[in-house]
Design a protein around this motif. Structure first.
Motif, short mmCIF file in Angstrom:
data_model
loop_
_atom_site.label_atom_id
_atom_site.label_comp_id
_atom_site.label_asym_id
_atom_site.label_seq_id
_atom_site.Cartn_x
_atom_site.Cartn_y
_atom_site.Cartn_z
N TRP A 1 20.19 135.74 -1.82
CA TRP A 1 21.18 136.63 -1.22
C TRP A 1 20.53 137.97 -0.88
O TRP A 1 20.77 138.52 0.19
N ASP B 1 20.07 139.63 2.85
CA ASP B 1 20.74 140.90 3.12
C ASP B 1 19.76 141.97 3.59
O ASP B 1 20.08 142.80 4.45
N PRO C 1 26.57 138.48 0.84
CA PRO C 1 26.55 139.73 1.62
C PRO C 1 27.20 139.55 2.99
O PRO C 1 27.19 138.46 3.58
#
Length: 375
Positions: free
Chosen positions: A182, A186, A230
C-alpha cells in the motif's frame, strides 16, 4: 477422449489476462478495471474461490467484496510454477514453458523442480522462461515497479524467472507485506506493485483446507487486507490456483512391483497431474492403453499430442515447452493423488491439500476488486 478445461458462465475470465488488465488500468482502464493512480496485484497462493466462499465467515473483508461473478479461471496444470507465471506474463504455459511442477530437462535427462532446482540443475531462468513479464513491460513504459514478498524468495531462480523487471522488497508477515505494498503504491504515482501471500497455500498443503491452521492463515490474510487502501490506488486480489484435500486412503502408489515403471524413464509433475516420460524405445501406444485401462475411473490419461491438440497448455505451444511436456499426462480425478512409489523422496505423501488437476476447487480462483477498483 482428450481433456477439456472447465467451462461455464463464470469461467471466461482467465488469470492469464490479469497482467495486461493491470497495465491498462494504469492508462485508460478496461471493462473490468477503471483507470487508477497506481495498481496493486495481491496474489493469495492456493486460495480457491470455492474454499473462500465456504469459509466466508473467516474472511469477512474478502467475502463482502466478492460478488457471484468475481471469479477467474486458472491454467493447466493448476500448479504454482505454471499458474503464477501465467499471471505475471499474460500468456499460457505452452507459451512461457513452465508446464508443470517437475518437468524433464532433456539436455541433462533429469527432472527439474521449477520452484527450487534452478541452480543445482544448471538452468538459466532468463532463457528457460523467456516470456516478458508484466514488470518488464510496465518498466519499459516508465512505470515504477515493485514486488513485495518473503525475504527467502528475494533471489531465487523462480523469482528471476517471473519477477524480473521489478524491484524486490522483502517483508516477513502478511500484514507487513500488505502494508508495504500500500505504501509503495501510494508513494509512487503510476506504480505497479505485486504482493505475494503464500501462507494459505503452506497451511493447506500441511493440514488441509478445512483445518484450523488453514482457517487461521485465511483470517490473518483477511485481516491484513482490511487495511484502508490509499486514495486512487486500485487493488486486485486473486490467486494462482485453488486446492483440494486428499485423504491418505485416496492415494495410489505407482511402484515397480505393480509394473508401473515398465517402459517408463521418469515420472514428473505432481501427484494430481503427472508428467510421464517413456523410454526412447518404449511402445508408447501400448503403455498409454495400459495406463488408461488400469486407471479407469481414477484418473484421465492422455498423450502429449492429445493434450496439446486440445489446447490444455494454451493456443500456442513452443518447441521448448513441448519438450518438457510428458509423453503421457495423468490427471487425477475427484480428490485422488498418484505417487511414484520408487521416488527417493516420499515426503509428499504427507500433504493433505493438493492441486494440479482440473476440479473446480483447483481451477476457480477469486477476482476481487478493492480500493479504486471496487464497484
Amino acid at each position: 477422449m482428450p481433456l477439456m478445461l472447465p467451462s461455464g458462465p463464470e469461467s471466461t475470465r482467465s488469470i492469464a489476462g490479469v497482467a495486461h488488465q493491470l497495465l491498462a488500468a494504469l492508462r485508460d482502464g478496461t471493462a473490468d478495471l477503471p483507470p487508477v493512480r497506481s495498481a496493486v496485484l495481491v496474489v493469495v497462493d492456493g486460495l480457491g474461490a470455492i474454499p473462500l466462499r465456504a469459509h466466508a465467515g473467516h474472511a469477512r473483508t474478502l467475502s463482502s467484496l466478492m460478488a457471484k461473478k468475481d471469479i477467474a479461471g486458472s491454467v493447466f496444470p493448476t500448479t504454482t510454477a505454471s499458474a503464477l507465471t501465467s499471471l505475471l506474463t499474460g500468456v499460457a504455459p505452452g507459451a512461457h514453458g513452465m508446464v508443470g511442477y517437475r518437468v524433464l530437462h532433456r539436455a541433462t535427462d533429469a527432472l527439474v523442480n521449477q520452484l527450487t532446482d534452478w541452480e543445482q540443475a544448471g538452468v538459466d531462468p532468463l532463457t528457460w522462461q523467456a516470456a516478458p513479464t508484466v514488470f518488464e513491460q510496465a518498466s519499459a513504459s516508465g512505470h515504477p515497479v515493485f514486488a513485495v514478498g518473503m525475504p527467502k524468495f528475494a533471489s531465487t531462480g523462480f523469482t528471476r524467472a517471473i519477477l524480473r523487471g521489478a524491484q524486490y522488497r522483502p517483508a516477513r508477515s502478511a500484514a507487513e507485506r500488505v502494508e508495504l505494498a500500500w505504501e509503495l503504491a501510494d508513494a509512487h504515482d503510476g506504480a505497479l506493485v505485486y504482493c505475494y501471500l503464500p501462507e494459505a497455500d503452506k497451511a493447506g498443503h500441511k493440514h488441509g483446507i478445512d483445518s484450523a491452521e488453514w482457517v487461521t492463515a485465511l483470517e490473518d490474510i483477511d485481516s491484513a487486507l482490511s487495511r484502508r487502501v490509499p486514495d486512487g490506488v486500485g487493488v486486485l486480489v486473486t490467486a494462482d490456483h485453488g486446492m483440494i484435500d486428499v485423504p491418505r486412503h485416496r492415494q495410489l502408489v505407482l511402484d515397480a512391483a505393480g509394473g508401473w515403471h515398465d517402459g517408463i524413464r521418469h515420472i514428473g509433475g505432481e501427484p494430481r497431474m503427472l508428467h510421464v516420460y517413456t523410454e526412447p524405445d518404449a511402445d508408447q501406444p501400448r503403455i498409454l492403453e495400459r495406463w488408461r485401462r488400469d486407471l479407469d475411473g481414477l484418473a484421465d490419461v492422455v498423450s502429449r499430442v492429445e493434450a496439446v491438440d486440445a489446447g490444455l497448455f494454451g493456443p500456442l505451444v513452443t518447441d521448448a515447452a513441448r519438450e518438457r511436456i510428458g509423453d503421457i499426462l495423468v490427471v487425477a480425478r475427484s480428490n485422488r493423488a498418484l505417487y511414484d512409489g520408487d521416488a527417493e523422496d516420499q515426503r509428499g505423501r504427507d500433504m493433505v491439500g493438493q492441486h494440479g488437476g482440473l476440479t473446480l476447487e483447483e481451477w476457480r480462483v477469486p477476482f476481487i476488486r478493492m480500493g479504486a477498483f471496487a464497484r
